[in-house]
Design a protein around this motif. Structure first.
Motif, PDB file in Angstrom:
ATOM      1  N   VAL A   1       3.341  -8.333   0.651  1.00 34.59           N
ATOM      2  CA  VAL A   1       4.001  -6.838   1.317  1.00 34.59           C
ATOM      3  C   VAL A   1       4.058  -5.868  -0.277  1.00 34.59           C
ATOM      4  O   VAL A   1       5.558  -6.020  -0.180  1.00 34.59           O
ATOM      5  N   THR A   2       3.466  -5.228  -0.841  1.00 42.10           N
ATOM      6  CA  THR A   2       4.341  -4.481  -2.242  1.00 42.10           C
ATOM      7  C   THR A   2       3.466  -3.203  -2.064  1.00 42.10           C
ATOM      8  O   THR A   2       2.937  -2.489  -1.414  1.00 42.10           O
ATOM      9  N   ASP A   3       3.839  -2.354  -3.161  1.00 39.41           N
ATOM     10  CA  ASP A   3       3.680  -1.298  -3.546  1.00 39.41           C
ATOM     11  C   ASP A   3       2.176  -0.866  -4.185  1.00 39.41           C
ATOM     12  O   ASP A   3       2.618  -1.848  -4.534  1.00 39.41           O
ATOM     13  N   PRO A   4       1.277  -0.026  -3.565  1.00 37.78           N
ATOM     14  CA  PRO A   4      -0.288  -0.034  -4.289  1.00 37.78           C
ATOM     15  C   PRO A   4       0.340   0.245  -5.724  1.00 37.78           C
ATOM     16  O   PRO A   4       1.070   1.115  -5.598  1.00 37.78           O
ATOM     17  N   LEU A   5      -0.566  -0.589  -6.582  1.00 40.30           N
ATOM     18  CA  LEU A   5      -0.618   0.105  -7.700  1.00 40.30           C
ATOM     19  C   LEU A   5      -1.248   1.625  -8.655  1.00 40.30           C
ATOM     20  O   LEU A   5      -1.707   2.051  -7.799  1.00 40.30           O
ATOM     21  N   PRO A   6      -1.244   1.854  -9.261  1.00 45.11           N
ATOM     22  CA  PRO A   6      -1.574   3.299  -9.687  1.00 45.11           C
ATOM     23  C   PRO A   6      -3.428   3.217  -9.480  1.00 45.11           C
ATOM     24  O   PRO A   6      -4.193   2.046  -9.743  1.00 45.11           O
ATOM     25  N   GLY A   7      -3.693   4.380  -8.585  1.00 45.01           N
ATOM     26  CA  GLY A   7      -4.900   3.911  -8.822  1.00 45.01           C
ATOM     27  C   GLY A   7      -5.758   3.044  -8.314  1.00 45.01           C
ATOM     28  O   GLY A   7      -6.952   3.192  -7.559  1.00 45.01           O
ATOM     29  N   GLU A   8      -4.998   2.660  -7.012  1.00 43.41           N
ATOM     30  CA  GLU A   8      -5.534   0.841  -6.462  1.00 43.41           C
ATOM     31  C   GLU A   8      -5.716   1.698  -4.906  1.00 43.41           C
ATOM     32  O   GLU A   8      -6.681   0.630  -4.439  1.00 43.41           O
ATOM     33  N   SER A   9      -5.410   2.791  -4.787  1.00 44.76           N
ATOM     34  CA  SER A   9      -5.224   3.494  -3.556  1.00 44.76           C
ATOM     35  C   SER A   9      -5.898   4.620  -3.266  1.00 44.76           C
ATOM     36  O   SER A   9      -5.656   5.512  -4.041  1.00 44.76           O
ATOM     37  N   CYS A  10      -6.843   5.223  -1.993  1.00 51.56           N
ATOM     38  CA  CYS A  10      -6.943   6.433  -2.267  1.00 51.56           C
ATOM     39  C   CYS A  10      -6.293   6.953  -0.609  1.00 51.56           C
ATOM     40  O   CYS A  10      -6.297   8.273  -0.914  1.00 51.56           O
ATOM     41  N   SER A  11      -5.592   6.018  -0.463  1.00 52.43           N
ATOM     42  CA  SER A  11      -4.417   6.634   0.845  1.00 52.43           C
ATOM     43  C   SER A  11      -3.454   7.294   0.134  1.00 52.43           C
ATOM     44  O   SER A  11      -2.574   7.435  -0.903  1.00 52.43           O
ATOM     45  N   THR A  12      -2.968   8.235   0.967  1.00 54.62           N
ATOM     46  CA  THR A  12      -1.428   9.181   0.897  1.00 54.62           C
ATOM     47  C   THR A  12      -0.112   8.850   1.568  1.00 54.62           C
ATOM     48  O   THR A  12      -0.485   8.635   3.062  1.00 54.62           O
ATOM     49  N   GLY A  13       1.157   9.296   1.478  1.00 52.25           N
ATOM     50  CA  GLY A  13       2.042   9.038   2.278  1.00 52.25           C
ATOM     51  C   GLY A  13       2.707   7.396   1.588  1.00 52.25           C
ATOM     52  O   GLY A  13       2.595   6.695   0.492  1.00 52.25           O
ATOM     53  N   ASN A  14       3.857   8.044   2.150  1.00 57.25           N
ATOM     54  CA  ASN A  14       4.626   6.782   1.454  1.00 57.25           C
ATOM     55  C   ASN A  14       4.622   5.444   2.697  1.00 57.25           C
ATOM     56  O   ASN A  14       5.049   4.539   2.149  1.00 57.25           O
ATOM     57  N   THR A  15       3.867   4.862   3.386  1.00 55.52           N
ATOM     58  CA  THR A  15       2.938   4.170   4.197  1.00 55.52           C
ATOM     59  C   THR A  15       2.362   3.035   3.645  1.00 55.52           C
ATOM     60  O   THR A  15       1.553   2.326   4.126  1.00 55.52           O
ATOM     61  N   VAL A  16       1.034   3.786   2.299  1.00 57.06           N
ATOM     62  CA  VAL A  16       1.010   2.487   1.936  1.00 57.06           C
ATOM     63  C   VAL A  16       1.119   1.702   1.102  1.00 57.06           C
ATOM     64  O   VAL A  16       2.008   1.586   0.722  1.00 57.06           O
ATOM     65  N   THR A  17       0.745   0.421   1.705  1.00 54.78           N
ATOM     66  CA  THR A  17       1.558  -1.409   1.325  1.00 54.78           C
ATOM     67  C   THR A  17       0.022  -2.011   1.010  1.00 54.78           C
ATOM     68  O   THR A  17      -1.671  -1.525   1.505  1.00 54.78           O
ATOM     69  N   VAL A  18       0.349  -3.023   0.187  1.00 50.65           N
ATOM     70  CA  VAL A  18      -0.803  -3.795  -0.649  1.00 50.65           C
ATOM     71  C   VAL A  18      -0.727  -5.292  -0.399  1.00 50.65           C
ATOM     72  O   VAL A  18       0.748  -5.397  -0.342  1.00 50.65           O
ATOM     73  N   ALA A  19      -1.514  -6.182  -0.172  1.00 51.70           N
ATOM     74  CA  ALA A  19      -0.925  -7.160   0.888  1.00 51.70           C
ATOM     75  C   ALA A  19      -1.520  -8.103  -0.116  1.00 51.70           C
ATOM     76  O   ALA A  19      -2.805  -8.085  -1.089  1.00 51.70           O
ATOM     77  N   ASP A  20      -0.660  -8.823  -1.182  1.00 50.92           N
ATOM     78  CA  ASP A  20      -1.087  -9.726  -3.002  1.00 50.92           C
ATOM     79  C   ASP A  20      -1.060 -11.570  -2.134  1.00 50.92           C
ATOM     80  O   ASP A  20      -0.341 -11.708  -1.423  1.00 50.92           O
ATOM     81  N   TYR A  21      -2.620 -12.000  -1.878  1.00 57.14           N
ATOM     82  CA  TYR A  21      -2.363 -13.054  -1.562  1.00 57.14           C
ATOM     83  C   TYR A  21      -2.660 -13.797  -2.540  1.00 57.14           C
ATOM     84  O   TYR A  21      -4.255 -13.469  -3.077  1.00 57.14           O
TER      85      TYR A  21
END
Length: 173
Positions: free
Chosen positions: A53-73
């Motif tokens: 689980v990582t932070d999103p890359l710039p432009g990878e998410s439209c969600s806002t806030g500190n709780t945005v995460t990305v699963a990298d499989y």
């Protein structure tokens, strides 16, 4: 008679082009087994411990806030939204045994730009050149979703004539 033949030919070409020149979210999967939208519970059941689980890359998410995460499989990236994972991209340069299944077609690290020009001439005909962060050039082919009101599009990045990245590009407002 010639006019009728031309009309039938044009109608057939237009119908074929419209059928093949867009991608529906529901028509895509990874390795024919991972859907683009999957519950976190189901994903954890199958792949627990095999993703980070990582932070999103710039432009990878439209969600806002500190709780945005990305699963990298293994190079396939999913945004974690509440209890659901939504596909964002797959990097074929990192993982060569994964592919995107699209109806009866599939794309992976060996898929060539030349193939796309033949299989999807309208989308490939609108390809754009891009320059990456290392100054190297490549081509981007854009497929639009079936739903013309959708706030995303599919982008396929080719470098040295081979598919490198498949991305769900989001329009954030």
């Amino acid at each position: 008679m010639k006019l009728l033949t031309i009309f039938v030919l044009l109608f057939t070409l237009c119908a074929t082009a419209q059928k093949n020149e867009y991608m529906s979210w529901d028509d895509l999967s990874i390795n024919q087994k991972i859907p683009l939208t999957i519950s976190k519970k189901d994903f954890d059941k199958k792949y627990s411990g095999n993703y980070e689980v990582t932070d999103p890359l710039p432009g990878e998410s439209c969600s806002t806030g500190n709780t945005v995460t990305v699963a990298d499989y293994k190079g396939a990236r999913y945004e974690i939204i509440n209890d659901t994972l939504q596909f964002r991209s797959i990097d074929f340069s990192r993982r060569r045994n994964m592919y995107i299944q699209f109806k009866n077609d599939w794309f992976d690290h060996s898929t060539t730009f030349k193939y796309f020009k033949k299989a999807y001439p309208i989308a490939a005909g609108m390809a754009e050149e891009y320059v990456d962060e290392n100054g190297e050039t490549g081509q981007i082919i854009t497929f639009f979703p079936e739903d013309e009101n959708a706030l995303y599009e599919w982008r396929l990045y080719f470098k040295d004539g081979k598919l490198e990245t498949f991305e769900c590009f989001l329009y954030c407002f």
